[in-house]
Motif scaffolding. Structure first.
Motif, PDB file in Angstrom:
ATOM      1  N   ASP A  59      -9.567  -3.273   2.953  1.00  0.00           N
ATOM      2  CA  ASP A  59      -8.707  -4.179   2.289  1.00  0.00           C
ATOM      3  C   ASP A  59      -8.079  -3.747   1.031  1.00  0.00           C
ATOM      4  N   VAL A  60      -6.905  -3.622   0.851  1.00  0.00           N
ATOM      5  CA  VAL A  60      -6.258  -3.572  -0.322  1.00  0.00           C
ATOM      6  C   VAL A  60      -5.306  -4.321  -0.874  1.00  0.00           C
ATOM      7  N   GLU A  61      -4.744  -4.375  -1.998  1.00  0.00           N
ATOM      8  CA  GLU A  61      -3.585  -5.145  -2.198  1.00  0.00           C
ATOM      9  C   GLU A  61      -2.579  -4.240  -2.825  1.00  0.00           C
ATOM     10  N   VAL A  62      -1.319  -4.223  -2.209  1.00  0.00           N
ATOM     11  CA  VAL A  62      -0.299  -3.304  -2.639  1.00  0.00           C
ATOM     12  C   VAL A  62       1.007  -4.202  -2.537  1.00  0.00           C
ATOM     13  N   ALA A  63       1.504  -4.055  -3.781  1.00  0.00           N
ATOM     14  CA  ALA A  63       2.645  -5.024  -4.207  1.00  0.00           C
ATOM     15  C   ALA A  63       3.895  -4.601  -3.563  1.00  0.00           C
ATOM     16  N   ASP A  64       4.077  -3.162  -3.414  1.00  0.00           N
ATOM     17  CA  ASP A  64       5.408  -2.516  -3.063  1.00  0.00           C
ATOM     18  C   ASP A  64       5.171  -1.144  -2.473  1.00  0.00           C
ATOM     19  N   HIS A  65       6.167  -0.589  -2.202  1.00  0.00           N
ATOM     20  CA  HIS A  65       5.989   1.075  -1.705  1.00  0.00           C
ATOM     21  C   HIS A  65       5.485   1.922  -2.821  1.00  0.00           C
ATOM     22  N   ASP A  66       5.706   1.706  -4.156  1.00  0.00           N
ATOM     23  CA  ASP A  66       5.029   2.548  -5.017  1.00  0.00           C
ATOM     24  C   ASP A  66       3.672   2.354  -5.230  1.00  0.00           C
ATOM     25  N   ALA A  67       3.020   1.244  -5.137  1.00  0.00           N
ATOM     26  CA  ALA A  67       1.696   1.017  -4.936  1.00  0.00           C
ATOM     27  C   ALA A  67       1.205   1.393  -3.787  1.00  0.00           C
ATOM     28  N   ALA A  68       1.803   1.497  -2.489  1.00  0.00           N
ATOM     29  CA  ALA A  68       1.331   2.167  -1.180  1.00  0.00           C
ATOM     30  C   ALA A  68       1.225   3.499  -1.327  1.00  0.00           C
ATOM     31  N   PHE A  69       2.216   4.040  -2.071  1.00  0.00           N
ATOM     32  CA  PHE A  69       1.986   5.531  -2.370  1.00  0.00           C
ATOM     33  C   PHE A  69       0.872   6.035  -3.346  1.00  0.00           C
ATOM     34  N   GLU A  70       0.372   5.220  -4.349  1.00  0.00           N
ATOM     35  CA  GLU A  70      -0.575   5.473  -5.199  1.00  0.00           C
ATOM     36  C   GLU A  70      -1.889   5.353  -4.011  1.00  0.00           C
ATOM     37  N   ARG A  71      -1.874   4.241  -3.311  1.00  0.00           N
ATOM     38  CA  ARG A  71      -3.032   4.046  -2.370  1.00  0.00           C
ATOM     39  C   ARG A  71      -3.137   5.281  -1.601  1.00  0.00           C
ATOM     40  N   MET A  72      -2.236   5.846  -1.066  1.00  0.00           N
ATOM     41  CA  MET A  72      -2.081   7.072  -0.011  1.00  0.00           C
ATOM     42  C   MET A  72      -2.701   8.163  -0.989  1.00  0.00           C
ATOM     43  N   LEU A  73      -2.242   8.201  -2.220  1.00  0.00           N
ATOM     44  CA  LEU A  73      -2.505   9.564  -2.997  1.00  0.00           C
ATOM     45  C   LEU A  73      -4.127   9.427  -3.175  1.00  0.00           C
ATOM     46  N   ALA A  74      -4.561   8.239  -3.598  1.00  0.00           N
ATOM     47  CA  ALA A  74      -6.016   7.810  -3.720  1.00  0.00           C
ATOM     48  C   ALA A  74      -6.866   8.281  -2.731  1.00  0.00           C
ATOM     49  N   ALA A  75      -6.500   7.844  -1.520  1.00  0.00           N
ATOM     50  CA  ALA A  75      -7.148   8.146  -0.079  1.00  0.00           C
ATOM     51  C   ALA A  75      -7.236   9.539   0.001  1.00  0.00           C
ATOM     52  N   PHE A  76      -6.309  10.237  -0.300  1.00  0.00           N
ATOM     53  CA  PHE A  76      -6.181  11.815  -0.218  1.00  0.00           C
ATOM     54  C   PHE A  76      -7.313  12.289  -1.257  1.00  0.00           C
ATOM     55  N   ALA A  77      -7.243  11.982  -2.343  1.00  0.00           N
ATOM     56  CA  ALA A  77      -8.275  12.299  -3.289  1.00  0.00           C
ATOM     57  C   ALA A  77      -9.503  11.961  -2.981  1.00  0.00           C
ATOM     58  N   GLU A  78      -9.658  10.773  -2.251  1.00  0.00           N
ATOM     59  CA  GLU A  78     -11.225  10.348  -2.094  1.00  0.00           C
ATOM     60  C   GLU A  78     -11.807  11.066  -0.896  1.00  0.00           C
ATOM     61  N   HIS A  79     -10.882  11.229   0.217  1.00  0.00           N
ATOM     62  CA  HIS A  79     -11.653  11.598   1.411  1.00  0.00           C
ATOM     63  C   HIS A  79     -10.866  12.754   1.990  1.00  0.00           C
ATOM     64  N   GLY A  80     -10.031  13.310   1.243  1.00  0.00           N
ATOM     65  CA  GLY A  80      -9.563  14.805   1.479  1.00  0.00           C
ATOM     66  C   GLY A  80      -8.398  14.470   2.638  1.00  0.00           C
ATOM     67  N   PRO A  81      -7.933  15.660   3.002  1.00  0.00           N
ATOM     68  CA  PRO A  81      -8.008  16.944   2.498  1.00  0.00           C
ATOM     69  C   PRO A  81      -7.283  16.761   1.104  1.00  0.00           C
TER      70      PRO A  81
END
Ligand SMILES: Nc1ncnc2c1ncn2[C@@H]1O[C@H](COP(=O)(O)OP(=O)(O)O)[C@@H](O)[C@H]1O
Ligand SMILES: CC(=O)OP(=O)(O)O
Ligand SMILES: [Mg+2]
Length: 401
Positions: A59-81
């Protein structure tokens, strides 16, 4: 290896895929849902060399598309590639409405963004979200080209007879009221994949493609070009969908506005969000509808029948427009997975040369496959769509051009 990030930003979701385009395989994919809501959900999937897919969700809280992008980048950093070791050389964006202006994949410039924004009047539910996604992606990936791939582009080959509404011509022209059609990236990809499966050049084939997902549309494809499609000025016309009505007598809206006090926004919500199989049965998801129908829920029985009836009508209409049908092709979530919908849509068409083989239709086989009998004059196929791969390929074509 050419790595492309594909972004499909909807009004409340961000879908993404990082692809190795030559291999045609995703390196990772993900979905961030309920952007703007108090509690959203993020899923990030990473295929493993073993063939298994590792899935991370939370579960995440994302206010807008910018936050969603941050979330996506974090997922790549955390889980790869890692995006540092496999950086995308370009970002491809799904844009729903390209109007009569865009019929090719297009490198995003300031002017292109102004045009996409301006086309929002013709796709108020889709283009603003697409543009928000582009802006967020540009901030996250400022050094690579961004390419817009339009859902409407493939249908720009429709003849005027197919795209013109029979209303006052001057008024229609002034407000660009005509049929544009959508899901074009999928219809194009699937018609080519079907030709490959049949072993014939797409230029020699006449196909009816049925893209049945949450949104759904039919497309008549002659010699590789769209000649008719069921969605119109917006993605509301045509087939019955998860939450959208599809075709309806426009006088129903006048009646509801006069008698039920609905204004334009309420009518919009009714037809786009509260209709379709949801409005009829309470289930927007075809799996839930089929389960309720199997238990005999009367509303679900009717909803399924209305869905299939509309499909059959479009198959007949497009057969008449095409004059000859080499194959009927099912794709997207419902089309690829629901043997029940496929059988019901083509029921009783054997006189017409369309014969579904029950065993082939219900086989759990994946991938492109034939579900018609050997005697069927028209082949019936299931061909998985891959809009992300098609967007990535078109993005690379533009970048390398
Ligand atoms: N096994 C299945 N049987 C019936 N319907 C299915 C099955 N799997 C997925 N679907 C349906 O596919 C639809 C979603 O399709 P999809 O192409 O993923 O949609 P979109 O990309 O438009 O969000 C949903 O209605 C879902 O119920
Ligand atoms: C254009 C459209 O209807 O898209 P989707 O099926 O993704 O809702
Ligand atoms: Mg889809």
């Amino acid at each position: 290896m050419s790595i492309v990030l594909v972004v499909n930003s909807g009004s409340s979701s961000l879908k993404y895929q990082l692809l190795d385009v030559e291999a045609g395989e995703p390196l990772a994919s993900g979905l961030i849902e309920r952007i703007g809501a108090e509690s959203g959900r993020a899923t990030h999937s990473v295929p493993q060399p073993s063939g298994e897919v590792e899935k991370f969700s939370g579960d995440v809280e994302v206010a807008d598309h910018d936050a969603a992008f941050e979330r996506m980048l974090a997922a790549f950093a955390e889980h790869g590639p890692s995006l540092e070791s496999s950086p995308p050389i370009a970002v491809g964006h799904r844009v729903v409405q390209g109007g009569a202006r865009f019929f090719e994949p297009t490198v995003v410039t300031e002017l292109v963004k102004i045009n996409i924004d301006e086309l929002s009047v013709l796709a108020p539910l889709h283009n603003p979200a697409n543009l928000a996604g582009i802006r967020a992606a540009e901030r996250a990936f400022p050094d690579v080209p961004h390419v817009a791939v339009f859902d409407s582009a493939f249908h720009q080959t429709m003849p005027p007879a197919a795209y013109t509404y029979a209303i006052d011509r001057a008024l229609a022209e002034k407000h660009r009221v005509r049929r544009y059609g959508f899901h074009g990236t999928s219809h194009r990809f699937v018609s080519r994949a079907a030709a490959e499966f049949l072993g014939s050049p797409v230029e020699e084939l006449r196909l009816i493609v049925l893209h049945l997902g949450n949104g759904a549309s039919a497309c008549a494809v002659a010699e590789g070009r769209s000649v008719d499609t069921s969605m119109g000025m917006t993605p509301l016309e045509g087939l019955v969908m998860g939450t959208r009505s599809g075709d309806i007598d426009p006088a129903v809206l006048l009646h509801l506005q006069r008698r039920a006090g609905l204004d334009a926004d309420a009518t919009d919500r009714l037809l786009n969000s509260r209709s379709g199989i949801l409005g009829l049965s309470g289930h927007a998801d075809m799996r839930d509808l089929e389960a309720a129908r199997a238990e005999g829920d009367p509303a679900s029985v009717v909803a399924f029948d209305v869905y299939a009836h509309r499909l059959r009508s479009y198959v007949g209409a497009y057969a008449a427009q095409l004059g000859r049908v080499d194959a009927i092709v099912f794709t997207a979530g419902v089309g690829e997975n629901s043997a029940g919908v496929r059988a019901a849509a083509l029921e009783g068409l054997d006189w017409f040369g369309v014969e579904v083989d029950e065993e082939r239709n219900t086989s759990p086989e994946r991938g492109a496959r034939r579900i018609s009998t050997d005697a069927s004059r028209t082949a019936v196929l299931v061909v998985p769509t891959n809009e992300e791969l098609e967007i990535a390929r078109q993005t690379l074509e533009v970048v390398h051009a």
